[in-house]
Each structure stands twice: as structure tokens, then as C-alpha cells.
Design a protein around this motif. Structure first.
Motif, PDB file in Angstrom:
ATOM      1  N   LEU A  11       0.836  -1.205   0.000  1.00  0.00           N
ATOM      2  CA  LEU A  11       0.000   0.000   0.000  1.00  0.00           C
ATOM      3  C   LEU A  11       0.870   1.254   0.000  1.00  0.00           C
ATOM      4  CD1 LEU A  11      -2.877   1.115   0.078  1.00  0.00           C
ATOM      5  CD2 LEU A  11      -2.689   1.191   2.552  1.00  0.00           C
ATOM      6  N   PHE A  14       2.368   1.763  -3.364  1.00  0.00           N
ATOM      7  CA  PHE A  14       1.345   2.216  -4.298  1.00  0.00           C
ATOM      8  C   PHE A  14       1.012   3.684  -4.052  1.00  0.00           C
ATOM      9  CE2 PHE A  14      -3.100   3.079  -5.248  1.00  0.00           C
ATOM     10  CZ  PHE A  14      -3.054   2.907  -6.625  1.00  0.00           C
ATOM     11  N   PHE A  17       3.573   5.894  -5.578  1.00  0.00           N
ATOM     12  CA  PHE A  17       3.417   5.985  -7.024  1.00  0.00           C
ATOM     13  C   PHE A  17       2.235   6.885  -7.386  1.00  0.00           C
ATOM     14  CE2 PHE A  17       0.620   4.528 -10.395  1.00  0.00           C
ATOM     15  CZ  PHE A  17       1.368   4.906 -11.493  1.00  0.00           C
ATOM     16  N   ALA A  18       1.094   6.691  -6.708  1.00  0.00           N
ATOM     17  CA  ALA A  18      -0.111   7.450  -7.050  1.00  0.00           C
ATOM     18  C   ALA A  18       0.132   8.943  -6.843  1.00  0.00           C
ATOM     19  CB  ALA A  18      -1.290   6.958  -6.216  1.00  0.00           C
ATOM     20  N   LEU A  20       3.020  10.528  -6.934  1.00  0.00           N
ATOM     21  CA  LEU A  20       3.943  10.994  -7.969  1.00  0.00           C
ATOM     22  C   LEU A  20       3.206  11.180  -9.296  1.00  0.00           C
ATOM     23  CD1 LEU A  20       6.921  11.475  -8.820  1.00  0.00           C
ATOM     24  CD2 LEU A  20       7.018   9.065  -9.406  1.00  0.00           C
ATOM     25  N   ALA A  21       2.381  10.190  -9.650  1.00  0.00           N
ATOM     26  CA  ALA A  21       1.676  10.251 -10.934  1.00  0.00           C
ATOM     27  C   ALA A  21       0.701  11.418 -10.939  1.00  0.00           C
ATOM     28  CB  ALA A  21       0.951   8.937 -11.199  1.00  0.00           C
ATOM     29  N   ALA A  22       0.033  11.637  -9.811  1.00  0.00           N
ATOM     30  CA  ALA A  22      -0.926  12.737  -9.732  1.00  0.00           C
ATOM     31  C   ALA A  22      -0.200  14.069  -9.899  1.00  0.00           C
ATOM     32  CB  ALA A  22      -1.663  12.693  -8.400  1.00  0.00           C
ATOM     33  N   TYR A  23       0.963  14.180  -9.261  1.00  0.00           N
ATOM     34  CA  TYR A  23       1.740  15.413  -9.385  1.00  0.00           C
ATOM     35  C   TYR A  23       2.160  15.636 -10.833  1.00  0.00           C
ATOM     36  CZ  TYR A  23       5.761  18.523  -9.136  1.00  0.00           C
ATOM     37  OH  TYR A  23       6.648  19.534  -9.369  1.00  0.00           O
ATOM     38  N   MET A  24       2.641  14.560 -11.477  1.00  0.00           N
ATOM     39  CA  MET A  24       3.140  14.698 -12.843  1.00  0.00           C
ATOM     40  C   MET A  24       2.015  15.022 -13.824  1.00  0.00           C
ATOM     41  SD  MET A  24       6.281  14.658 -12.791  1.00  0.00           S
ATOM     42  CE  MET A  24       6.616  14.628 -14.557  1.00  0.00           C
ATOM     43  N   LEU A  25       0.809  14.534 -13.529  1.00  0.00           N
ATOM     44  CA  LEU A  25      -0.308  14.819 -14.434  1.00  0.00           C
ATOM     45  C   LEU A  25      -0.640  16.300 -14.456  1.00  0.00           C
ATOM     46  CD1 LEU A  25      -2.933  11.978 -13.976  1.00  0.00           C
ATOM     47  CD2 LEU A  25      -1.728  12.609 -16.040  1.00  0.00           C
TER      48      LEU A  25
ATOM     49  N   PHE B 294      -3.126   3.017 -17.468  1.00  0.00           N
ATOM     50  CA  PHE B 294      -2.876   4.400 -17.053  1.00  0.00           C
ATOM     51  C   PHE B 294      -1.674   4.982 -17.781  1.00  0.00           C
ATOM     52  CE2 PHE B 294      -0.403   7.169 -14.212  1.00  0.00           C
ATOM     53  CZ  PHE B 294      -1.242   8.259 -14.202  1.00  0.00           C
ATOM     54  N   VAL B 300       1.673  10.442 -19.260  1.00  0.00           N
ATOM     55  CA  VAL B 300       2.694  10.886 -18.304  1.00  0.00           C
ATOM     56  C   VAL B 300       4.071  10.423 -18.739  1.00  0.00           C
ATOM     57  CG1 VAL B 300       1.300  11.132 -16.224  1.00  0.00           C
ATOM     58  CG2 VAL B 300       2.271   8.923 -16.781  1.00  0.00           C
ATOM     59  N   PRO B 311      -4.588  14.126 -20.616  1.00  0.00           N
ATOM     60  CA  PRO B 311      -4.373  14.199 -19.170  1.00  0.00           C
ATOM     61  C   PRO B 311      -5.674  14.034 -18.369  1.00  0.00           C
ATOM     62  CG  PRO B 311      -3.346  16.057 -20.287  1.00  0.00           C
ATOM     63  CD  PRO B 311      -4.129  15.317 -21.315  1.00  0.00           C
ATOM     64  N   LEU B 318      -6.360   7.336 -13.078  1.00  0.00           N
ATOM     65  CA  LEU B 318      -5.589   7.359 -11.833  1.00  0.00           C
ATOM     66  C   LEU B 318      -6.522   7.278 -10.627  1.00  0.00           C
ATOM     67  CD1 LEU B 318      -2.777   7.532 -10.624  1.00  0.00           C
ATOM     68  CD2 LEU B 318      -3.037   9.999 -10.516  1.00  0.00           C
ATOM     69  N   PHE B 329      -5.215  -2.959  -1.548  1.00  0.00           N
ATOM     70  CA  PHE B 329      -4.035  -3.117  -0.689  1.00  0.00           C
ATOM     71  C   PHE B 329      -4.370  -2.758   0.766  1.00  0.00           C
ATOM     72  CE2 PHE B 329      -1.043  -2.908  -4.493  1.00  0.00           C
ATOM     73  CZ  PHE B 329      -0.720  -4.242  -4.383  1.00  0.00           C
ATOM     74  N   THR B 330      -5.315  -1.812   0.960  1.00  0.00           N
ATOM     75  CA  THR B 330      -5.733  -1.499   2.329  1.00  0.00           C
ATOM     76  C   THR B 330      -6.424  -2.707   2.955  1.00  0.00           C
ATOM     77  OG1 THR B 330      -6.109   0.754   1.572  1.00  0.00           O
ATOM     78  CG2 THR B 330      -6.971   0.173   3.736  1.00  0.00           C
ATOM     79  N   LEU B 373       9.092   3.503 -14.490  1.00  0.00           N
ATOM     80  CA  LEU B 373       8.628   4.679 -13.751  1.00  0.00           C
ATOM     81  C   LEU B 373       9.747   5.664 -13.425  1.00  0.00           C
ATOM     82  CD1 LEU B 373       6.067   3.087 -11.284  1.00  0.00           C
ATOM     83  CD2 LEU B 373       5.634   4.199 -13.463  1.00  0.00           C
ATOM     84  N   LEU B 376       9.597   9.047 -14.840  1.00  0.00           N
ATOM     85  CA  LEU B 376       8.525   9.818 -14.215  1.00  0.00           C
ATOM     86  C   LEU B 376       9.037  10.477 -12.933  1.00  0.00           C
ATOM     87  CD1 LEU B 376       5.413  10.219 -14.630  1.00  0.00           C
ATOM     88  CD2 LEU B 376       5.109   8.408 -12.965  1.00  0.00           C
TER      89      LEU B 376
END
Lengths: 176, 660
Positions: A11, A14, A17-18, A20-25, B294, B300, B311, B318, B329-330, B373, B376
Motif C-alpha cells: 500500500l 502504491f 506511485f499514485a 507521484l503520478a498525480a503530481y506529474m499529471l 494508465f 505521463v 491528461p 488514476l 491493498f488497504t 517509472l 517519471l
């Protein structure tokens, strides 16, 4: 696997990653690769002549006198044909343009200049893109403003259009 | 009307997904054994939803087939002059259509699961279908709110704007649907894993239900990747078969996770071990297929594939990713601690070997994920990097080589515990083949390290693949075991192709005047002439190459440089000459000013083995499914017969005499 802490690792990875991806978008995507050499002196180089008609180019050719343009081009590059008239216009304004021909052959260079005009005072032949990479250029054509101390002051990416000419002239003025 | 019916079917399907989700959750909230009020709706909702989603997709197919230019999607992606086959395949050659295909397959597999799977406890099934409905709902929302495939144009267009010419290729037409079906199969595995986790039913019978879905998804992914690699090889004209491009990696990562999952679910089914690990991989495999979607669609990452980049859509996917994968995962972190530990085993055992290979596969997955990644991450700090073969090849090889060695030995070990000394003959044989092959190849020339290791490992793996059959009555070997043998043999074949391509490829790049001859490998290639040719929606220049091997009879190859006119785009059609021991690969480039033509020629020994191996691996998977299904059907029949016999026996019992 029974360690409670370990179960949270996926978690956490993940979430990282989420985020980072949100920032990059949300970031603007810049398609050009700007040179990191702007503000830096030219690296030392001495290139052989690209064809028999003009001398080659070296760092020493940029030192002293007025600021100059360094034009990265090639006879096999189509946008270079498009920018040829603009280079002529710059030359007519009294700008000295030193060319670096990328991965080219003497007969092709001579052909190109015969057909589209020759705005250059010197052309060095960069057969393996060595100098091109060293000054931080990632494509052809690209044009750099070099001041009289040999420092790279400005980078223009892509072919020079008619409205880019005043911009380059202003940058040359600034570099004095 | 077609478009309106399609859209209505999609909305109805979305409503049914809500019903499926709610009724499944309700069933979960009621204590075991009691009847849940809405539980009877879960299965019918899933089946009906499947029907509606498939109907919606079929209607879009029809709209593309008749080129209905009043629909925006058709007008912007099709053209009336296009061959019918590419009109139809154009349905999924764009963002909206491919998402509808995704959802259609997702709903169809949920429907199949609801209709035919009766082995699981009803609560677990309810939870599974609820998760399936929840996943589908997200994609319905995505389609209906941001990518409506049935949107009408205010005024119908006069003519469509065409389809990307790179996609007008039969191989590529069927490559995406294969991959999608594979991804979606993993979504069923994901739903089952979540269902089992929520109801704490992680046990061998759950694994047996999950196994065919994982196997099926894995077979489709294997075929999809093999086809994609071959397409890139002959269509893009760079002569390579794998580029470690983000989009290629996006399809490789779910395959790696699915391969690990397939092996671990087998351990769970056979030995009741690796419970938590199997659940983790179930979530991971689906995460990787969502992550791929994604990365490909959000833009990205910059990629040669970059299509449908937007985007806003990226943000939507996303958000879905965060909801499903973050949620999964939670729940995993909260619940997995409560899953009872499975059976234990010794390190030197078949389980031990499988765990080792699972770890190696996960490590390779991590390597690929990190490499994909990493740009990125660095771009967040304004540093641009490009990660390519110099990183991926050695980094993945570090884990792939031990994995392949253990793969050779693992199937020979016994379950639970074994003594390595028992199989010392086999181990020595495998080691001898590896060393012998490397010595032989090194004797004839010096080659880079990785291809050399590959050339050593490939024959050893081929031998090791059939060793499990040694000393057994071949007629009595289960079909699933044949599947494993075939798949492992396929790995050896594929590895052999990759190693040969890496070690022995010869390349020739030359400017040739008509009539001129170039030599590559054993072949003399003569450029006989260049002529323009015309296709239905393209024109091309075509080179006529006469290829002679050792002065023999010439074979004519005709590589083309095509120009499509709607939309304008140029592609190069390579020409291939396939021999039993390799392929000659020819591409025509530009014309130089002096009238000479650029020719690129490659001689690639045994390169076809890469894809033959891929097909063998997939066939092995098919055999494994067939074998498991046969056993399952036999069991069901026996159960029915047993129940019938018991009923007969009861009927024969004399009626008890009523007490007075």
C-alpha cells in the motif's frame, strides 16, 4: 508474511506511485529539451572543414569581436531548407554565422549550399554529433547565440521562422 | 437509432452493476447461514449486465462496419474507402472503442463466472461478484462521463478522417483484443482474491476456482505479447523485437505477475500453502494491468506508442486506480494477517523451488517497474532520462538466470521435502549441457556475455523440460503435466531465438543504385528496380530485391515505403525471407540525390524461434486448462452419479412402519 508491518508495504509503495503520478499529471509537458549549457562557456573543440569551400570551426573562432550565431544543421534535414532564407536575412543584418554540419558528407554539404545559399563564414563537420551533444543540442536545426567571450547565451530549438529573426537579433544585442 | 440503443444498453448495464455490487455486499453483511434479502439478484444481475455490455459493443461494431458518419467516433476514426476488415477492427483502434471492448469483456467474464461457477460458498461468490460489479462500475462511469463512444455529431460528416495507418495491419488488429481479454481475465482473479479475503475463504478449493481464470488470462497475455513483439518487428522496420518501451513494459508487467500467480495458485490448490502470497499476487497482477492502461493513455510517459493521450482521462484512470488498487491493498493489509497460515514445507522441495521462482519473477517485475517509472520520478525534479536496454537487459538477467536454472530443476523435486542428492544425475546432466554448450559456442567465436549465457541455458532448459517425463508411463501422464513440459520447452525455444538474435545477427546499411548488389550473411541481394504501387488507401514505392543464397535461384522480396493519404502518414513495410535457420529482413529507405536507394538488410539466425517459443508457451497453458477442466468435469459427473445412486438406494429402503 505474518509480520503486520510487511503487509502495509504494498500500500505504501502504491501510495507513493499514485502521489507521484498525480503530481506529474498536473505538470505542463515540455516537448523541447533545453540545453543545460546556457550561461556556460563553449567546450573546447576543433572541427575539420565540412567541405572544401569553407574553413572548419573551432572554439577560438567565437572569441573576440561581436557575438555570433552557432547554427547546428545538416544537408539531410528538411527544416534546415526552410530556415535557409532566414539565415540569409540574419547574414544581411551583419551577423556572423558559424555552422556545424551533423553527420554529413562533403559532397552533400556543397550540394545543399549551392542550392539553398551559403550564409556561413565557417562550417565544422561533426560526424558523430560529438560537439552537438557537448553543447546540449538534441536535434537539428538548432541555433545558439555565443557572446564574444565564448559563452552560450541563448538557444533556439527548431527551424528559424521569419518572426524568430528579430528575437535572435535582440538576443545578439543583449550578448554584447 | 443504433447509437441510442447502444448508449441505453450501456446505462442499463451500469445500473445492473450497481445492483450486483449492492446485493453482493448485503449478502456479505448477513451472518453465515442466514438468507440475505437481495442475494438472489447478484447472479442474474451479472448475467444480464454481461448481455447488455456485449450488445452495446456489438452495436458499435455495426456502426463502424456501415461507417455511420453521424457518430463522432466513427467519423474521426474511420473512412468509407477503408477495407471492411479494418473498418471493423477500427472499432477498438481508438480510446473509446477499446474501453468499451474492455468493459464488454469484463462484463462477459463476470457473467460467465455467475452462470457456471458453483463450487464456491455463496457468501464468497457474492463478495466476488460485488467486487466485479464495483470494478465494472468504475469503467462504466469512465465511458459514460468522459469517453462516450456513441456521441453524435450535430451534422453528419461527409467523410471520415481515417485510421492510423500503422494500425491497418492484420496482426495488430487482433493484438489489442487479445491483451485486453488477458487483462480482464486478471480482473476476475482479482475479484476472486478479494472475495476470498473478505470472507476468509483462502483455501485450495478457492484456488481451484481461480486457477482456470489465471491460466486463461496468462495464455492470452502470452499470445498478445508474442503477437505485439512480432508486429513491432516487421511493421516498425527497425529490425528489433523488443525495445523496453513503456507500452511494451506495460504488457510485460502483468504477464510477469500472472506467471508468478499461476504458479503460486497451483501450490495453493495442490498443497494449501502460500495463501497470503497468492492473494497479494492476485491484487498485484490486476494492479499491473490497470497501471499499464494508465501509463499508456495518460501521456505521463513519452513513448513511441503514445496514442489517445489525454491528461483528463489520465486523471480519471488514476482515480480508478487509487480506488481499486489502493482499496485492495488497504483491505489486504487489514485482513491478510487474519488469514490462517498455510502448510509448511522444506526449502528443498517443489514448493521451495516455486517460491524461489516467484521471488525472482517479482524481482524482475520490480526491475521493469522501476525502469519504466524512473523517468517519471526524475522528471518530477526536472531531470530527463531515458531508460533503455543497457539497464533492462543486465538488470533483469541477474534474476532471470537463477530463475531459469531453478526452473530446470524444480519440476523434478518432490512436494513438501526432498533430498537434492536424489536427483543428482539430472542436476549433473543439466550442468553438463550448460557448460558444454557455452564451451562449444566460445570455441567458434567471441560473443557478448548475455547471448552466450542464453545459448548455454537454452539447450539445458530444453533437456530439463522433458526430464520430468523420464521413467513414467507416457500414456498415464496427466494432460496438465504435458502442458507444463510444453510451456517450459517453449521457454527454452524462445530463449534460444533471443540468444541467437543477440549473438549472430548481421546488419548491412547501404546506398544501392538499381542493379547494384549487397552481401549480408550468405545472401547476395540485388536491387533490380524500384516502382510505385497503389493500394486501397495508400501509395508506395516498392523495391524489387532478388536474393540469392550461395549463387542459387533468386527469391524476390518487395519491401515498400508506403504513404497513406488519409490521414497523411508514412510507414515502411519490411519484407521477410524466412529460412529454416533464420530470417532475412529488408527495409527500403529514402532515395539519395544521386539516384541510389537506402537499403537496410539484416540476417537474423533463428529469430523466429522467439515467437515459436511464445506460441509453445501459450499452447502449454491451453493444455493445462484442458487437463484441469477434464478432471473437473469427471469429478462433477462422478458427484452427480454418486448422488443419483444414493437417491436410488434411499428409494429402495422399505418405508418405515408407522408406529401405532
Amino acid at each position: 508474511m505474518k509480520n503486520r508491518f510487511l503487509l502495509w508495504v504494498p500500500l505504501a509503495l502504491f501510495a507513493f506511485f499514485a502521489g507521484l503520478a498525480a503530481y506529474m499529471l498536473t505538470q505542463e509537458k515540455d516537448q523541447f529539451v533545453a540545453s543545460t549549457m546556457i550561461g556556460q562557456p563553449l567546450p573546447d573543440f576543433a572541427l575539420d572543414p565540412a567541405f572544401a569551400g569553407l574553413p572548419g570551426a573551432a572554439k577560438a573562432d567565437f572569441l573576440g569581436g561581436q557575438p555570433r550565431l552557432l547554427n547546428v544543421w545538416a544537408s539531410w534535414c528538411l527544416p534546415c531548407i526552410a530556415e535557409a532564407p532566414q539565415l540569409e536575412a540574419l547574414k544581411a543584418q551583419g551577423v556572423e554565422i558559424i555552422g556545424i554540419a551533423i553527420r554529413d558528407r562533403p559532397e552533400d554539404v556543397a550540394n545543399f549550399l549551392g542550392r539553398y545559399g551559403n550564409p556561413y563564414s565557417r562550417i565544422g563537420s561533426d560526424r558523430i554529433s560529438e560537439v552537438q551533444l557537448a553543447i546540449g543540442s538534441s536535434g537539428v536545426p538548432e541555433t545558439f547565440v555565443i557572446d564574444a567571450k565564448g559563452v552560450i547565451r541563448y538557444q533556439h530549438i527548431g527551424d528559424i521562422r521569419a518572426d524568430d529573426v528579430p528575437v535572435l537579433l535582440a538576443e545578439l544585442e543583449k550578448a554584447k | 437509432m443504433i447509437a441510442e440503443i447502444g448508449l441505453a444498453a450501456l446505462w442499463l448495464a451500469a445500473a445492473l452493476a450497481v445492483l450486483q455490487m449492492v446485493s453482493g455486499v448485503m449478502a456479505l453483511r448477513v451472518p453465515e447461514g442466514e438468507a440475505a434479502p437481495l442475494a438472489i439478484y447478484t447472479r442474474p444481475a451479472a448475467i444480464l449486465q454481461a448481455f447488455l455490455a456485449v450488445l452495446s459493443f456489438a452495436l458499435l461494431l455495426y456502426a463502424f462496419a456501415i461507417t455511420d458518419l453521424s457518430i463522432k467516433l466513427v467519423a474521426s476514426n474511420s473512412h468509407s474507402m477503408k477495407p471492411l476488415i479494418y473498418k471493423v477492427t477500427g472499432t477498438w483502434g481508438n480510446h473509446e472503442g477499446s474501453m468499451l471492448l474492455w468493459v464488454g469483456v469484463l462484463a462477459a467474464s463476470g457473467g460467465l463466472l455467475a452462470a457456471f461457477e458453483k463450487r464456491l460458498p455463496e457468501r464468497t461468490m457474492g463478495a466476488t461478484l460485488a467486487v466485479q460489479g464495483f470494478v465494472a462500475l468504475g469503467f462504466y462511469a469512465f465511458l459514460l462521463l468522459s469517453s462516450n463512444p456513441f456521441e453524435r455529431l450535430p451534422v453528419p460528416a461527409d467523410e471520415g478522417t481515417g485510421l492510423n495507418p500503422l494500425l491497418q495491419d492484420i496482426g495488430l488488429a487482433f493484438h489489442p483484443p487479445t491483451l485486453y481479454a488477458g487483462y480482464v481475465g486478471l480482473s476476475v482473479a482479482f475479484s476472486l482474491a478479494m472475495g476470498a479475503l473478505l470472507t476468509r475463504e483462502v483455501n485450495p478449493s478457492f484456488a481451484r476456482v481461480m486457477r482456470p481464470w489465471v491460466l486463461g488470462a496468462w495464455v492470452l497475455l502470452t499470445l498478445g505479447i508474442t503477437a505485439g513483439s512480432f508486429w513491432a518487428y516487421y511493421e516498425l522496420g527497425w529490425g528489433g523485437w523488443w525495445f523496453w518501451d513503456p507500452v511494451e513494459n506495460a504488457s510485460l508487467m502483468p504477464w510477469l505477475a500472472a506467471t508468478a500467480l499461476m504458479h503460486s495458485v497451483s501450490v495453493l490448490a495442490a498443497r494449501d500453502a502460500l495463501r497470503t502470497w497468492t492473494i497479494m499476487l492476485g491484487v498485484l497482477a490486476f494492479s499491473m494491468s490497470m497501471l499499464g492502461t494508465f501509463l499508456v493513455r495518460s501521456g505521463v510517459l513519452t513513448s513511441v506508442h503514445a496514442f489517445a493521450v489525454d491528461p483528463e482521462r489520465g486523471s480519471f484512470i488514476l482515480a480508478l486506480l487509487g480506488l481499486y488498487i489502493g482499496g485492495a491493498f488497504t483491505i489486504f493489509a487489514l485482513r491478510a494477517g487474519a488469514v490462517a497460515e498455510g502448510k509448511r514445507f522444506a526449502a528443498a522441495s517443489r514448493e521451495g523451488a516455486l517460491v524461489f521462482n516467484n521471488l525472482m519473477l517479482s524481482a524482475i517485475l520490480a526491475i521493469v517497474l522501476l525502469g519504466t517509472l524512473y523517468p517519471l520520478l526524475t522528471e518530477a525534479f526536472d531531470v530527463r532520462v531515458s531508460v533503455g536496454p543497457p539497464y533492462f537487459n543486465p538488470a533483469s538477467a541477474i534474476f532471470a538466470i537463477p530463475m531459469l536454472l531453478v526452473m530446470a530443476v524444480g519440476p523434478l523435486l518432490r512436494w513438501r521435502a526432498d533430498r537434492p542428492a536424489r536427483i543428482q544425475f539430472e542436476i549433473l546432466l543439466i550442468a553438463a549441457v550448460v557448460i558444454g554448450a557455452i564451451a562449444l559456442v566460445s570455441f567458434f567465436g567471441s560473443y557478448p556475455l548475455l547471448p552466450l549465457l542464453g545459448l548455454g541455458l537454452a539447450p539445458a532448459l530444453a533437456v530439463a523440460a522433458v526430464l520430468p517425463l523420464r521413467g513414467r508411463n507416457l500414456r498415464r501422464v496427466p494432460v496438465a503435466t504435458w502442458g507444463m513440459v510444453l510451456a517450459h520447452f517453449g521457454v527454452a525455444v524462445s530463449l534460444f531465438g533471443m540468444a541467437c538474435e543477440g549473438a549472430f545477427t548481421e546488419e548491412r546499411l547501404a546506398a544501392v543504385a538499381p542493379g547494384g548488389t549487397e552481401q549480408v550473411g550468405d545472401f547476395a541481394v540485388t536491387l533490380e528496380g524500384v516502382a510505385p504501387v497503389a493500394g486501397p488507401n495508400w501509395t508506395a514505392i516498392e523495391a524489387r530485391l532478388a536474393v540469392r543464397q550461395d549463387g542459387g535461384k533468386p527469391v524476390i522480396l518487395t519491401p515498400q515505403a508506403r504513404s497513406f493519404w488519409s490521414p497523411p502518414q508514412a510507414t515502411s513495410e519490411s519484407a521477410l525471407l524466412t529460412k529454416w535457420n533464420g530470417q532475412l529482413y529488408a527495409v527500403i529507405g529514402n532515395r539519395a540525390e544521386d539516384g541510389r536507394w537506402q537499403l537496410r538488410l539484416w540476417w537474423k539466425p533463428f529469430v523466429t524461434c522467439i515467437w515459436y517459443g511464445g506460441i509453445l508457451i501459450a499452447l502449454g497453458g491451453v493444455l493445462a486448462i484442458a487437463g484441469r477442466l477434464r478432471v473437473d468435469i469427471k469429478r462433477r459427473r462422478a458427484a452427480v452419479r454418486g448422488a443419483g445412486r444414493r437417491a436410488d438406494l434411499e428409494a429402495l429402503q422399505p418405508l418405515p412402519v408407522p408406529a401405532e
